[in-house]
Design a protein around this motif. Sequence first.
Motif, mmCIF file in Angstrom:
data_model
loop_
_atom_site.group_PDB
_atom_site.id
_atom_site.type_symbol
_atom_site.label_atom_id
_atom_site.label_comp_id
_atom_site.label_asym_id
_atom_site.label_seq_id
_atom_site.Cartn_x
_atom_site.Cartn_y
_atom_site.Cartn_z
ATOM 1 N N MET A 2 -70.097 -76.344 2.063
ATOM 2 C CA MET A 2 -68.519 -76.562 2.352
ATOM 3 C C MET A 2 -67.976 -75.019 2.916
ATOM 4 S SD MET A 2 -67.218 -78.871 -0.476
ATOM 5 C CE MET A 2 -66.003 -80.021 0.610
ATOM 6 N N TYR A 17 -63.976 -77.847 2.918
ATOM 7 C CA TYR A 17 -64.296 -78.881 3.636
ATOM 8 C C TYR A 17 -65.727 -79.061 4.396
ATOM 9 C CZ TYR A 17 -63.644 -76.273 7.949
ATOM 10 O OH TYR A 17 -63.676 -75.307 8.874
ATOM 11 N N THR A 25 -66.062 -84.171 4.193
ATOM 12 C CA THR A 25 -65.800 -83.910 2.826
ATOM 13 C C THR A 25 -64.849 -82.898 2.341
ATOM 14 O OG1 THR A 25 -68.266 -84.674 2.385
ATOM 15 C CG2 THR A 25 -67.194 -83.477 0.539
ATOM 16 N N GLN A 27 -62.620 -80.822 -0.681
ATOM 17 C CA GLN A 27 -62.565 -80.366 -1.778
ATOM 18 C C GLN A 27 -60.709 -80.187 -2.133
ATOM 19 O OE1 GLN A 27 -64.738 -77.333 -3.301
ATOM 20 N NE2 GLN A 27 -64.139 -77.386 -5.133
ATOM 21 N N SER A 32 -61.319 -81.991 -7.402
ATOM 22 C CA SER A 32 -61.732 -83.253 -7.113
ATOM 23 C C SER A 32 -62.281 -83.257 -5.452
ATOM 24 C CB SER A 32 -60.482 -84.356 -6.852
ATOM 25 O OG SER A 32 -59.498 -83.817 -6.178
ATOM 26 N N VAL A 33 -63.442 -84.117 -5.131
ATOM 27 C CA VAL A 33 -63.767 -84.228 -3.680
ATOM 28 C C VAL A 33 -63.850 -85.414 -3.562
ATOM 29 C CG1 VAL A 33 -66.157 -83.567 -2.701
ATOM 30 C CG2 VAL A 33 -65.505 -82.029 -4.499
#
Length: 61
Positions: A2, A17, A25, A27, A32-33
């Motif tokens: 990330m 991200y 994806t 975060q 939370s993701v």
Amino acid sequence: MMERYKNLGGNSNVVAYEIGAGEITVQFGDGSVYLYTNQSAGAASINEMHRLAVKGWARLK
């Protein structure tokens, strides 16, 4: 791996991200993701999320 999100607007809850083919994806500050995909958000939205994430501006649904 990330990437740290730049948060140039200063008011985003996004902290990191990861960009993948047809997906991103994200975060958030609470840990939370979430995985956004072409199927869940649409290809045009994913392409825009990629562009904005790299620039440091988030506009997530």
